[in-house]
Structures are given as C-alpha cells and as structure tokens.
Write an enzyme that holds these catalytic residues in place. Sequence first.
Site, PDB file in Angstrom:
ATOM      1  N   LYS A 160     -25.588  -8.785  40.793  1.00 29.77           N
ATOM      2  CA  LYS A 160     -25.676  -9.299  41.950  1.00 29.77           C
ATOM      3  C   LYS A 160     -24.474  -8.339  42.675  1.00 29.77           C
ATOM      4  CE  LYS A 160     -27.062 -13.475  41.214  1.00 29.77           C
ATOM      5  NZ  LYS A 160     -27.347 -13.961  39.893  1.00 29.77           N
TER       6      LYS A 160
HETATM    7  C1  LIG Z   1     -28.393 -14.503  39.347  1.00 29.63           C
HETATM    8  C2  LIG Z   1     -28.687 -13.855  37.801  1.00 29.63           C
HETATM    9  C3  LIG Z   1     -30.117 -13.921  37.380  1.00 29.63           C
HETATM   10  C4  LIG Z   1     -31.348 -14.533  38.142  1.00 29.63           C
HETATM   11  O1  LIG Z   1     -31.471 -13.739  39.229  1.00 29.63           O
HETATM   12  P1  LIG Z   1     -32.483 -14.086  40.497  1.00 29.63           P
HETATM   13  O2  LIG Z   1     -32.444 -12.880  41.230  1.00 29.63           O
HETATM   14  O3  LIG Z   1     -31.896 -15.358  40.963  1.00 29.63           O
HETATM   15  O4  LIG Z   1     -33.873 -14.231  39.776  1.00 29.63           O
HETATM   16  C5  LIG Z   1     -30.135 -13.535  36.086  1.00 29.63           C
HETATM   17  N1  LIG Z   1     -29.267 -13.197  35.438  1.00 29.63           N
HETATM   18  C6  LIG Z   1     -27.947 -13.157  35.713  1.00 29.63           C
HETATM   19  C7  LIG Z   1     -26.859 -12.580  34.839  1.00 29.63           C
HETATM   20  C8  LIG Z   1     -27.891 -13.464  37.062  1.00 29.63           C
HETATM   21  O5  LIG Z   1     -26.501 -13.611  37.746  1.00 29.63           O
END
Ligand SMILES: *Cc1c(COP(=O)(O)O)cnc(C)c1O
Length: 446
Positions: free
Chosen positions: A117
Amino acid sequence: MKPFNAKNVKMKYYSLNKQSPEVSFREAAINGQAPDKGLYFPERIPELDPEILPNITRFSEAEIGFRVLRPYVGGTIPDETLYRIVEQTVNFPFPLVQVTPDIYALELFHGPTLAFKDVGARFMSRCLGYFARENNRKITVLVATSGDTGGAVADGFYNVPGIEVVILYPSGRVSPVQEKQLTTHGGNIRALEVNGNFDDCQQIVKQAFADADLQKSLFLTSANSINVARWLPQQLYYFFAYRQWPDKEVPPVISVPSGNFGNICSGILANASGLPIKHFIAACNANDVVPRFLQTGFYSPANAIPTISNAMDVGNPSNFVRILEIFRNDIDDLKHQLSGYTIDDDTTRETIRSVYRKYNYLLDPHGAVGFKALENYQEQYPERKGIVLETAHPVKFPGEIEAITGKPVEIPASVAGIMNRKKQSTLIEPSFNDVKEYLLGIDSMP
Ligand SMILES: *Cc1c(COP(=O)(O)O)cnc(C)c1O
C-alpha cells in the site's frame, strides 16, 4: 527527462453509479468517491505507450511509471511534476524472487511501511499535496483501515502541508507493528480506534462522504483504494514484475492476495491496456464472496470474518465493481481471465511452515494465501508458471510467524524505531455521529 511523444489527452472519469457528472483526474482524486457514491472509472482504458514493452528492461521504473500513468492523469499535473512524483513513489526495490521452480514472489514490502500500500499512498499523497497547493484550501483525508492502509497513508501524508489525515481502525484487530505505524506520527495524522470491525470503519467513512454538514464544513476525501490516485499507480509493479520475468514469451499467472480487490483490479487494468499476463488468481481467506461468485454466479456480500490475514478481512469488497466494469459485465470473459480460491487459516499456517521448511522462504499470512491459491491453480495447469504478490513483510505479523517457525522474525531497522514510540489514538464506538462530531472539532484541536 527525455521528451515523450504521448499526446496530452484529457482523461475523464465517470461514476459507476452513472448519476454524477464526469470529472478530471484532479477532481476524482480530490473527491475520492463520486457524489452519487459510485466509484470513479476512466472513460476509456488507454492503450499502452508503444515504447514501454520493447524497452521494458532498459527503462527505469520511474520512466515506465510515468509513461503508464500519464494518460490517466490527463494533463492535470505538469509532466515534470508527475515524473518527480512517480520517481518518489517507486524509489524502493520490487524484487522478483524465485521460490520454487514454478513460483516466484514479487516482494512488495520494501517500502517505508513494509506493505504494497506504500505505492498507492505515496503517489496519492503527492498528487493531493500538489492539488492542495493549487487549491489554497485544506483537504481532510478520511480513511478506514484493516491494517496496512493506515500506516501507508500516515507515512505518505505525514507533514504534507494543507492536508489533515483521520484514520479509523478496528480496535484489537491490527498487529502491533501496524498499530504503531498508524498511531505514532502525531502532527497532521490522527487515529480513531473504533470498537468494531473493519466493515464498521468503512461504513462510517462512507456515511461521512454522504453527509451534507461535513461536506459543507470540510473538504473531505478518502484515501481508501476506491480513490483513483491510490488505485491507478498500483498498476506499476505489475510492469516491474513482467520486467523481471525470465520468459517474456510465456507470460506469468499472477496470484493476488485480495481483500478489497483494489490491488488485483489494478493488475487487471494493466493487462487490459496491454501488459502481458496469462491469468489472474483472486486469493482470498475465509472472506470468499468473490470466489463464490465465480463459482456460482451469485454475489452475496457478508459480514467480515476475522482471520490471520487480517488485511483481507473484507466481506463486501469495494473494488469488485471496477473489475466487472473492465469486463463490461461479461462474466464468461471475466472467468476466462480470473480464478478465485479461498484458503482457510489452518492451510495458511501450514503453507507458511512448509514453504519455510522446503524452500527456506518466509511468507507472511497474506502472501501464504496467495501462494497456496497459486499452487491449487497449478494442480490444474501444471505447465503454467506464476507469481505471487508478497503484499506485506512477515514482521508485520510476528506472533503468527514465530508460532509457526519457532524463531523470532528479524525486525528491519526501519521498524525497530517505531516500536518504542508512544501510541496516540482516540477510542470511539462505531457510531457515525461520534465520528462526525470529532471531524467537525478538528480545527479547534491543537
Ligand atoms: C490491503 C492488503 C491486502 C488486500 O489488498 P486489496 O487491494 O484490498 O485487495 C492484501 N495483503 C496485505 C498485506 C494488505 O495490506
């Protein structure tokens, strides 16, 4: 910066609820969500800049990123500024590591908060910082987090002039490292610890955007993956994966640990614009609404079920409508490109253990869900090699990992410091009115 010959096209975004006017990238990024509560979607999927694929191993990450994102930004940020923003967004490594003869891991956890993210948050914060400077008006970013969003957003926006950030997170449902990452900045970053689950947090955020009083007194926007400025840059590491992929003639299958489906939707978008990817796997934990949809044709959102891959505990994934839109709601087309698997917690733990023993590679619980889903797919298609997106560093989930491997996870230096900082959060009930009161009072807070 070299000259680019891509034309300066004006990209418009429409709301998937079709009841709001079309807007530019700038407005879509500032609004977050359309006034009719729909998600914004580009009016067309731009064809890939023809220079990218032939030069993919020669171009820098920043150059690839700039060329991919430029048509989406549609002239709302000057080229020089956009190039610099992209450069700062992807200024850490994205290594593709071979784990087994048939499975590679794309490590997306080398950014400042150790999760994928960071990419979306770094891009979005810089775009909004640019727009806020132009605007002369303070922007309040409101975001719900299931764990990793909050930290990435806090890090991305910390000290960005003109921006206040309010993060809602479910009390007791994020890991210690995650909690520190979203509660210890201070300054323009505020954390609300909600006595509820992620869906409660997300619901409150949605209500806030629909609230007339808040709209009047604050310039509110979201930093969730529904925001185009977070969603679109996530395409970039799919290009970086292909860049490192050993056999360009036979594109990879990519397995994406999925919760709100923003990450996988970015990959599908990149593929739709021309990046070669053989197939996508939506790897889910017990929250299996999409795999069930792919199997049965029925989409039945449910309450989130808590699991050890907590960032994927989402019962009603926001971005799935965008995936449907990419396929123009053609479910057969969609099934051709996307498979879904659901992996339970015991199997996730077993996968972490066996991959560590057999291949000496440490997966985090989210990556393990993706790894196992890819293995399941490869039982059916043994000749297809694939990539799992390793979405977070195992240290973000030390309890789980240590119980499985019997060894403490080495803490990277970047995290060690934060563990001693003091948590600053405000505990609240999952009530929209309480959050509203809090938001309206921000200006009078120190
Ligand atoms: C947010 C997150 C996900 C899921 O991602 P999405 O875009 O919401 O499907 C998977 N793994 C980790 C470690 C995350 O922080």
